[in-house]
Design a protein around this motif. Structure first.
Motif, PDB file in Angstrom:
ATOM      1  N   LEU A   1       7.589 -14.747   3.484  1.00  0.00           N
ATOM      2  CA  LEU A   1       6.545 -14.300   4.630  1.00  0.00           C
ATOM      3  C   LEU A   1       5.314 -15.534   4.523  1.00  0.00           C
ATOM      4  CD1 LEU A   1       5.676 -12.751   7.098  1.00  0.00           C
ATOM      5  CD2 LEU A   1       4.605 -11.149   5.313  1.00  0.00           C
ATOM      6  N   ASP A   2       4.647 -15.509   3.367  1.00  0.00           N
ATOM      7  CA  ASP A   2       3.820 -16.310   3.096  1.00  0.00           C
ATOM      8  C   ASP A   2       4.074 -17.750   3.723  1.00  0.00           C
ATOM      9  OD1 ASP A   2       2.148 -14.272   1.957  1.00  0.00           O
ATOM     10  OD2 ASP A   2       2.548 -14.802  -0.026  1.00  0.00           O
ATOM     11  N   ALA A   3       5.381 -18.090   3.352  1.00  0.00           N
ATOM     12  CA  ALA A   3       5.552 -19.564   3.902  1.00  0.00           C
ATOM     13  C   ALA A   3       5.741 -19.599   5.373  1.00  0.00           C
ATOM     14  CB  ALA A   3       6.976 -19.923   3.274  1.00  0.00           C
ATOM     15  N   LEU A   4       6.269 -18.782   5.947  1.00  0.00           N
ATOM     16  CA  LEU A   4       6.133 -18.590   7.424  1.00  0.00           C
ATOM     17  C   LEU A   4       4.833 -18.583   8.189  1.00  0.00           C
ATOM     18  CD1 LEU A   4       9.261 -16.084   7.969  1.00  0.00           C
ATOM     19  CD2 LEU A   4       9.244 -18.450   8.417  1.00  0.00           C
ATOM     20  N   LEU A   5       3.918 -17.890   7.402  1.00  0.00           N
ATOM     21  CA  LEU A   5       2.526 -17.849   7.917  1.00  0.00           C
ATOM     22  C   LEU A   5       1.884 -19.205   8.065  1.00  0.00           C
ATOM     23  CD1 LEU A   5       1.503 -14.061   6.509  1.00  0.00           C
ATOM     24  CD2 LEU A   5       1.998 -14.737   8.791  1.00  0.00           C
ATOM     25  N   ARG A   6       2.215 -20.024   6.801  1.00  0.00           N
ATOM     26  CA  ARG A   6       1.327 -21.126   6.642  1.00  0.00           C
ATOM     27  C   ARG A   6       2.046 -22.133   7.593  1.00  0.00           C
ATOM     28  NH1 ARG A   6       2.388 -20.177   1.097  1.00  0.00           N
ATOM     29  NH2 ARG A   6       4.100 -21.493   1.054  1.00  0.00           N
ATOM     30  N   VAL A   7       3.269 -22.236   7.841  1.00  0.00           N
ATOM     31  CA  VAL A   7       3.910 -23.051   8.815  1.00  0.00           C
ATOM     32  C   VAL A   7       3.492 -22.794  10.134  1.00  0.00           C
ATOM     33  CG1 VAL A   7       6.116 -23.933   9.809  1.00  0.00           C
ATOM     34  CG2 VAL A   7       5.754 -23.458   7.341  1.00  0.00           C
ATOM     35  N   ALA A   8       3.313 -21.601  10.603  1.00  0.00           N
ATOM     36  CA  ALA A   8       3.049 -20.940  11.892  1.00  0.00           C
ATOM     37  C   ALA A   8       1.288 -21.483  11.961  1.00  0.00           C
ATOM     38  CB  ALA A   8       3.419 -19.867  12.240  1.00  0.00           C
ATOM     39  N   GLY A   9       0.498 -21.656  10.806  1.00  0.00           N
ATOM     40  CA  GLY A   9      -1.112 -21.541  11.073  1.00  0.00           C
ATOM     41  C   GLY A   9      -1.336 -20.183  11.338  1.00  0.00           C
ATOM     42  N   ILE A  10      -0.958 -19.089  10.979  1.00  0.00           N
ATOM     43  CA  ILE A  10      -1.453 -17.806  11.016  1.00  0.00           C
ATOM     44  C   ILE A  10      -2.291 -17.193   9.845  1.00  0.00           C
ATOM     45  CG2 ILE A  10      -0.726 -15.377  11.775  1.00  0.00           C
ATOM     46  CD1 ILE A  10       1.898 -16.628  13.085  1.00  0.00           C
TER      47      ILE A  10
ATOM     48  N   ILE B   1       6.901 -13.526  14.466  1.00  0.00           N
ATOM     49  CA  ILE B   1       5.705 -13.819  13.309  1.00  0.00           C
ATOM     50  C   ILE B   1       4.528 -13.989  13.990  1.00  0.00           C
ATOM     51  CG2 ILE B   1       6.462 -16.469  13.801  1.00  0.00           C
ATOM     52  CD1 ILE B   1       5.405 -14.951  10.523  1.00  0.00           C
ATOM     53  N   GLU B   2       4.500 -14.502  15.416  1.00  0.00           N
ATOM     54  CA  GLU B   2       3.248 -14.648  15.954  1.00  0.00           C
ATOM     55  C   GLU B   2       2.333 -13.207  16.132  1.00  0.00           C
ATOM     56  OE1 GLU B   2       1.196 -16.881  17.238  1.00  0.00           O
ATOM     57  OE2 GLU B   2       2.477 -18.468  16.476  1.00  0.00           O
ATOM     58  N   ASP B   3       3.385 -12.234  16.197  1.00  0.00           N
ATOM     59  CA  ASP B   3       2.512 -10.636  16.274  1.00  0.00           C
ATOM     60  C   ASP B   3       1.729 -10.477  15.132  1.00  0.00           C
ATOM     61  OD1 ASP B   3       3.954 -10.261  18.760  1.00  0.00           O
ATOM     62  OD2 ASP B   3       5.443  -9.394  17.768  1.00  0.00           O
ATOM     63  N   LEU B   4       1.956 -11.244  14.059  1.00  0.00           N
ATOM     64  CA  LEU B   4       1.107 -11.064  12.684  1.00  0.00           C
ATOM     65  C   LEU B   4      -0.287 -11.495  13.001  1.00  0.00           C
ATOM     66  CD1 LEU B   4       3.555 -11.103  10.006  1.00  0.00           C
ATOM     67  CD2 LEU B   4       3.040  -9.118  11.341  1.00  0.00           C
ATOM     68  N   ARG B   5      -0.589 -12.506  13.690  1.00  0.00           N
ATOM     69  CA  ARG B   5      -1.956 -13.277  13.942  1.00  0.00           C
ATOM     70  C   ARG B   5      -3.070 -12.399  13.961  1.00  0.00           C
ATOM     71  NH1 ARG B   5      -2.678 -18.537  14.879  1.00  0.00           N
ATOM     72  NH2 ARG B   5      -0.394 -18.778  15.836  1.00  0.00           N
ATOM     73  N   GLY B   6      -3.890 -12.089  12.960  1.00  0.00           N
ATOM     74  CA  GLY B   6      -5.103 -11.458  12.959  1.00  0.00           C
ATOM     75  C   GLY B   6      -4.916  -9.867  12.521  1.00  0.00           C
ATOM     76  N   GLN B   7      -3.474  -9.645  12.268  1.00  0.00           N
ATOM     77  CA  GLN B   7      -3.068  -8.092  11.550  1.00  0.00           C
ATOM     78  C   GLN B   7      -3.458  -8.203  10.258  1.00  0.00           C
ATOM     79  OE1 GLN B   7      -2.145  -5.821  13.664  1.00  0.00           O
ATOM     80  NE2 GLN B   7      -1.903  -6.977  15.452  1.00  0.00           N
TER      81      GLN B   7
END
Length: 303
Positions: free
Chosen positions: A208-217, A187-193
């Motif tokens: 996926l949207d939920a995971l991105l929100r939780v990770a602040g990505i 999930i961290e690999d998606l930061r800025g992608q």
């Protein structure tokens, strides 16, 4: 008593219109030219309508004939459909398998499995239709299909649901992308992608949207499609990355796309569904066995 139009007259009229001549129509129908000419005279007398103009030794259809021909052609098309339907019914006497599936399995996964099934059951008539999950569930519950593959909760009325266990979404990555060298995408690999999305109605995109929100990505979505196949084609053009269903991913043969596992895991809750209370034929049972064996992540990703 008023004479009625005969099928033979209509056949002769159609043949004349198709070939543009009495001689051509006679050859098509296996009749003599005088017989075809007589049929045309009788048809015009019956209809009390002039259909052809005489030009020397040739005839030419007039506007009335052209209008009538359009209707005649429609009736012959309908007869052709009846013949095809009868042929399908005849084949169905030897057994049939009617499948409804959502797009991912229907477009790549199942067509790859059906040749094996048909080798074992060469007399079985197979129909494969692609529908959204809600339509598949409805039509299987109404017994319009023998089996389906769909997103399904355990309590959907009118169907027996068998979850295909262990399935998960995967990441489609352009082959030249830096992340293509990874064995799995985190999930961290998606930061800025730049991402491609299946839309808010998709269980994959929602997760996926939920995971991105939780990770602040923050990862901008550049394009959206309801079909994983379309997203994979965009990935091939280097537009971005996409989380897609494993069935579609298994059918990707484009060397410009690589498929990688994704972490944390995004479950893909696909299921076999059968009409409730209906005994399953041997064809249905065998098809389900083939699907169960092939619908594992190891088989789908060939690892």
């Amino acid at each position: 008593m008023q004479r009625r139009l005969t099928q033979r007259q209509v056949e002769a009229f159609r043949a004349v219109m198709l070939h543009g001549s009495i001689s051509g129509a006679a050859e098509m129908l296996g009749l003599t030219q005088p017989a075809v000419s007589r049929l045309m005279r009788d048809m015009q007398d019956t209809l009390q309508l002039r259909l052809f103009l005489r030009r020397g030794n040739q005839i030419a259809p007039n506007a009335e004939a052209s209008l009538l021909f359009e209707e005649v052609q429609r009736s012959f098309v309908s007869l052709g459909r009846i013949e095809r339907t009868a042929h399908e019914i005849k084949r169905a006497w030897h057994g049939s398998l009617r499948i409804s599936a959502m797009a991912g399995p229907a477009h790549g996964f199942l067509p790859a499995l059906l040749p094996r099934f048909l080798q074992e059951h060469p007399e079985t008539y197979v129909a494969l239709h692609s529908h959204v999950s809600s339509t598949t569930l409805e039509r299987v519950s109404l017994r319009q299909f023998d089996v389906g593959i769909a997103y399904a909760g355990p309590e959907y009325p009118g169907v027996d649901v068998e979850l295909l266990p262990g399935l998960e979404a995967v990441c489609a990555v352009p082959v030249g992308h830096a992340l293509a060298r990874r064995t799995a995408i985190e999930i961290e690999d998606l930061r800025g992608q730049q991402l491609l999305s299946l839309g808010s109605g998709s269980q994959i995109s929602s997760r996926l949207d939920a995971l991105l929100r939780v990770a602040g990505i923050a990862a901008p979505v550049l394009a959206e499609s309801t079909a994983s196949e379309v997203l994979c084609r965009l990935v091939a053009h280097g537009v971005g990355l996409a989380l897609v269903d494993p069935f579609t991913a298994s059918a990707v043969r484009d060397p410009a796309v690589v498929i990688r596992r994704f972490r944390p895991r995004v479950d893909y809750a696909a299921a076999l569904v059968f009409p409730a209370g209906v005994p399953r034929s041997r064809a249905v049972e065998r098809f389900a066995e083939i699907v169960r064996a092939a619908a594992t992540m190891d088989q789908l990703l060939e690892v």
